[in-house]
Write a protein that holds these residues in place. Structure first.
Motif, PDB file in Angstrom:
ATOM      1  N   SER A 110       2.688   1.335  -3.351  1.00  0.00           N
ATOM      2  CA  SER A 110       1.483   2.056  -4.302  1.00  0.00           C
ATOM      3  C   SER A 110       0.883   3.889  -4.390  1.00  0.00           C
ATOM      4  O   SER A 110       1.274   4.410  -5.344  1.00  0.00           O
ATOM      5  CB  SER A 110      -0.354   1.678  -4.421  1.00  0.00           C
ATOM      6  N   GLU A 111       1.501   4.156  -2.716  1.00  0.00           N
ATOM      7  CA  GLU A 111       0.962   5.733  -2.807  1.00  0.00           C
ATOM      8  C   GLU A 111       2.308   6.308  -3.210  1.00  0.00           C
ATOM      9  O   GLU A 111       1.921   7.332  -3.731  1.00  0.00           O
ATOM     10  CB  GLU A 111       0.696   5.923  -1.303  1.00  0.00           C
ATOM     11  N   VAL A 112       3.928   6.106  -2.959  1.00  0.00           N
ATOM     12  CA  VAL A 112       4.768   6.663  -3.517  1.00  0.00           C
ATOM     13  C   VAL A 112       4.441   6.291  -5.003  1.00  0.00           C
ATOM     14  O   VAL A 112       4.730   8.233  -5.603  1.00  0.00           O
ATOM     15  CB  VAL A 112       6.148   5.533  -2.991  1.00  0.00           C
ATOM     16  N   LYS A 127       2.378   6.604  -7.293  1.00  0.00           N
ATOM     17  CA  LYS A 127       1.036   7.297  -7.249  1.00  0.00           C
ATOM     18  C   LYS A 127       1.356   8.902  -7.775  1.00  0.00           C
ATOM     19  O   LYS A 127       1.551   9.701  -8.204  1.00  0.00           O
ATOM     20  CB  LYS A 127      -0.241   7.049  -6.857  1.00  0.00           C
ATOM     21  N   LYS A 128       2.475   9.123  -6.397  1.00  0.00           N
ATOM     22  CA  LYS A 128       2.729  10.827  -6.263  1.00  0.00           C
ATOM     23  C   LYS A 128       4.005  11.102  -7.427  1.00  0.00           C
ATOM     24  O   LYS A 128       3.111  11.326  -7.737  1.00  0.00           O
ATOM     25  CB  LYS A 128       3.719  10.532  -4.800  1.00  0.00           C
ATOM     26  N   LYS A 149       1.271  -0.884   0.204  1.00  0.00           N
ATOM     27  CA  LYS A 149       0.181   0.126  -0.065  1.00  0.00           C
ATOM     28  C   LYS A 149       0.742   1.010  -0.007  1.00  0.00           C
ATOM     29  O   LYS A 149       1.106   2.123  -1.513  1.00  0.00           O
ATOM     30  CB  LYS A 149      -0.928   0.253   1.271  1.00  0.00           C
ATOM     31  N   ALA A 150       1.628   1.287   0.873  1.00  0.00           N
ATOM     32  CA  ALA A 150       2.778   2.724   0.851  1.00  0.00           C
ATOM     33  C   ALA A 150       3.370   2.469   0.016  1.00  0.00           C
ATOM     34  O   ALA A 150       3.299   3.604  -1.052  1.00  0.00           O
ATOM     35  CB  ALA A 150       3.674   2.277   2.197  1.00  0.00           C
ATOM     36  N   GLU A 187       2.032  11.126 -10.122  1.00  0.00           N
ATOM     37  CA  GLU A 187       1.246  12.756 -10.498  1.00  0.00           C
ATOM     38  C   GLU A 187       2.638  13.775 -10.113  1.00  0.00           C
ATOM     39  O   GLU A 187       2.247  14.861 -11.206  1.00  0.00           O
ATOM     40  CB  GLU A 187       0.683  13.188  -9.498  1.00  0.00           C
TER      41      GLU A 187
END
Length: 79
Positions: A69-71, A73-74, A66-67, A77
């Protein structure tokens, strides 16, 4: 709910469960309080990460996934 040892100044949600010894086969026993709090059951898979400076981290693979994936995604962006 089980709680780790409380030390003065330890932030809320942070726990110390004590020390463990490494057995001859390289195995450790995760303290019962920690297993209870994090729902760790026999047969569960845990991920072991290491850093030369910081040491070892033991986590459930889905937490790190999960962590990560968030990295990612950022990073997308910011392109």
């Amino acid at each position: 709910m089980a709680k780790g040892k409380h030390l003065y100044g330890l932030p809320k949600g942070k726990h110390i469960y004590g020390t463990v010894k490494v057995g001859e086969k390289g195995q450790i026993v995760i303290p019962k309080e920690a297993r209870t709090m994090f729902g760790i059951q026999p047969g569960d898979t845990l991920l072991i990460l290491g850093d030369d400076a910081s040491g070892i981290l033991i986590s459930r693979p889905e937490v790190v996934s999960k962590a990560a994936s968030e990295v990612f995604k950022k990073m997308e962006e910011e392109k």
